[in-house]
Write an enzyme that holds these catalytic residues in place. Structure first.
Site, PDB file in Angstrom:
ATOM      1  N   ASP A   1       0.839  -1.196   0.000  1.00  0.00           N
ATOM      2  CA  ASP A   1       0.000   0.000   0.000  1.00  0.00           C
ATOM      3  C   ASP A   1       0.877   1.249   0.000  1.00  0.00           C
ATOM      4  O   ASP A   1       1.198   1.749   1.045  1.00  0.00           O
ATOM      5  CB  ASP A   1      -0.909  -0.058   1.231  1.00  0.00           C
ATOM      6  CG  ASP A   1      -2.002   0.985   1.213  1.00  0.00           C
ATOM      7  OD1 ASP A   1      -2.143   1.690   0.215  1.00  0.00           O
ATOM      8  OD2 ASP A   1      -2.713   1.097   2.231  1.00  0.00           O
TER       9      ASP A   1
ATOM     10  N   GLU B   1      -2.858  10.346   0.349  1.00  0.00           N
ATOM     11  CA  GLU B   1      -4.073   9.509   0.303  1.00  0.00           C
ATOM     12  C   GLU B   1      -4.469   9.023   1.680  1.00  0.00           C
ATOM     13  O   GLU B   1      -5.644   8.916   2.007  1.00  0.00           O
ATOM     14  CB  GLU B   1      -3.864   8.308  -0.629  1.00  0.00           C
ATOM     15  CG  GLU B   1      -5.134   7.505  -0.928  1.00  0.00           C
ATOM     16  CD  GLU B   1      -5.465   6.417   0.095  1.00  0.00           C
ATOM     17  OE1 GLU B   1      -6.621   5.993   0.153  1.00  0.00           O
ATOM     18  OE2 GLU B   1      -4.579   6.010   0.872  1.00  0.00           O
ATOM     19  N   GLU B   2      -3.473   8.721   2.507  1.00  0.00           N
ATOM     20  CA  GLU B   2      -3.762   8.110   3.812  1.00  0.00           C
ATOM     21  C   GLU B   2      -4.350   9.092   4.815  1.00  0.00           C
ATOM     22  O   GLU B   2      -4.850   8.680   5.855  1.00  0.00           O
ATOM     23  CB  GLU B   2      -2.478   7.482   4.398  1.00  0.00           C
ATOM     24  CG  GLU B   2      -1.864   6.379   3.546  1.00  0.00           C
ATOM     25  CD  GLU B   2      -2.678   5.081   3.527  1.00  0.00           C
ATOM     26  OE1 GLU B   2      -3.736   5.036   4.183  1.00  0.00           O
ATOM     27  OE2 GLU B   2      -2.263   4.139   2.845  1.00  0.00           O
TER      28      GLU B   2
HETATM   29 ZN   LIG Z   1      -3.607   2.773  -0.226  1.00  0.00          ZN
END
Ligand SMILES: [Zn+2]
Ligand SMILES: *[C@@H]1O[C@H](CO)[C@@H](O)[C@H](O)[C@H]1NC(C)=O
Ligand SMILES: *[C@@H]1O[C@H](CO)[C@@H](O)[C@H](O)[C@H]1NC(C)=O
Length: 413
Positions: A136, A170-171
């Protein structure tokens, strides 16, 4: 030492050093289509390693962004750094291999990770890569680049067919993808990369946060009737929240809305009536909008605390609800590429932050599983990484009307 520094210090072009490597590891392939000269890498494992080795916890993406931009530039891509939140240290990397900036297909994934940093490690015995971001989301970043490079070097797409968009943040709220709305591009298809176990995702639940703050009146624990325990108010307030999902609208596709009572804090000591107590809750929305959830939750909480009200008091006087205002309902995603298993997922992505254009297709696909993402044991099987390169190629070809099924359809005519 990173590739770009190495190239710059030695003043070599990527072609020079590539020719010194043994043929079977030859990572570069020269492409010349309609006047566009590229020198693209097909070395998936090295690219993924180079990306994963660089720490890029949200807010600290500069180094990986610089590396990625330099790598793509050295391969012949045109690269644009899009500054996010007026902070020159934070930028999205937007790149295209041809002459067309606004290409019909965009492949996108994120370059930030959650903390803490975990070093890269490749176990050759079980062919597994460990490290923060290995899944990720650097697995997706690397596989997307290599997929495009392979399609280009095989001549199956034109350099003007695609662009790459790698975003920050994004996180933690999607600042990078929100900013990407200002790029002024109108892609017909956007392919988002997140760990989906190599399956196509037809949609994901929505999400919102909910903070419940109970307000008490402090006093000596021997005389509880003189005060009001914020902890007691909070416990009562949360009781209906635990089962609220069963009472809210459900969905055949996404199931029930869930409430995770992630963090609860209250009071100062056992012998003091608590003056304040707070619960932080993550909501995963299966049906409806954040407004629907907000209404349902507020009603349930206000009803639950009524026994604490005295005189002219309103529920708002003893319990405060804050929903943050950054939520969204469930997100439907296209899943019409033949040959893939289709699933739904319960995690959030950047997809809702990129404004969907009319008629635009959106896909979500990538290597590895979400079950190890964010964990201390984040890892990715090398075979899954290779499979994702194949998967992305299929999706890109489908998006361009050049997929296997499209060829078959033409042959049938
Ligand atoms: Zn991700
Ligand atoms: C990865 O980094 C190494 C070391 O800097 C460099 O030699 C290599 O070309 C890079 N490979 C890719 C595919 O980025
Ligand atoms: C690599 O994986 C194998 C098989 O799971 C394991 O026995 C071994 O200890 C691992 N090696 C390292 C260096 O982690």
């Amino acid at each position: 030492m990173r590739g770009s520094e190495w190239l710059i210090t030695l003043g070599l072009s990527p072609l020079c050093w590539a020719s010194t490597l043994p043929a079977e590891q030859h990572p570069l392939s020269d492409v010349e289509v309609a006047g566009t000269k590229l020198s693209v890498t097909r070395d998936l494992i090295a690219l993924h390693k180079n990306l994963t080795q660089i720490e890029s916890i949200s807010g600290n993406e500069k180094e990986v962004g610089d590396w990625l931009a330099a790598s793509l530039e050295s391969q012949g891509y045109t690269v644009e750094k899009q500054i996010v939140e007026k902070d020159p240290e934070r930028f999205n990397v937007f790149a295209w291999p041809g002459k067309v900036r606004d290409a019909p297909v965009v492949l996108s994934s994120h370059i930030d990770t959650v903390p803490p940093f975990l070093p890269y490690h490749y176990n050759h015995t079980d062919k597994t890569i460990f490290g923060r971001g290995s899944v990720d989301d650097k697995g997706s970043v690397a596989a997307q680049i290599i997929a495009v490079n392979k399609l280009l070097s095989k001549g199956e797409i034109s350099p003007d067919d695609v662009s790459l968009l790698f975003v920050v943040g994004e996180e933690v709220g999607g600042a990078g993808m929100r900013k990407a709305n200002d790029l002024g591009i109108k892609p017909k298809t956007v392919i988002f990369g997140e760990p989906t176990e190599g399956k196509l995702v037809s949609g994901h639940k929505g999400t919102m946060q909910m903070v419940v703050t109970a307000k008490g009146k402090s006093g000596h624990s021997g005389y509880p009737w003189l005060g009001r325990s914020a902890n007691e108010v909070l416990v009562r307030a949360l009781e209906p929240v635990i089962t609220l999902g069963d009472k809210l609208p459900k969905s055949d596709k996404y199931g029930v809305t869930t409430f995770n009572l992630g963090k609860i804090e209250g009071g100062v000591a056992a012998n003091v009536i608590a003056e304040s107590a707070t619960a932080k809750i993550a909501v995963r929305i299966a049906e409806g909008t954040p407004e629907t959830i907000q209404k349902g939750a507020t009603k349930a909480v206000h009803h639950a605390v009524r026994e604490f009200l005295e005189g002219e008091m309103e529920p708002e006087d003893i319990v405060e609800l804050d929903f943050g205002g950054k939520g969204y309902g469930p997100i439907d995603i296209d899943a019409d590429v033949p040959g893939f298993e289709v699933i739904t997922v319960n995690y959030g992505t950047d997809i809702p932050w990129l404004e969907k254009l009319k008629g635009q297709k959106r896909y979500l696909y990538g290597p590895g599983t979400i079950f190890v993402a964010h964990s201390a044991d984040e890892k990715l099987k090398v075979d899954d990484l290779y499979d994702a390169v194949e998967g992305y190629q299929k999706i890109v070809l489908h998006a361009l009307g050049k997929g296997e099924n499209d060829k078959q359809a033409k042959a049938d005519l």
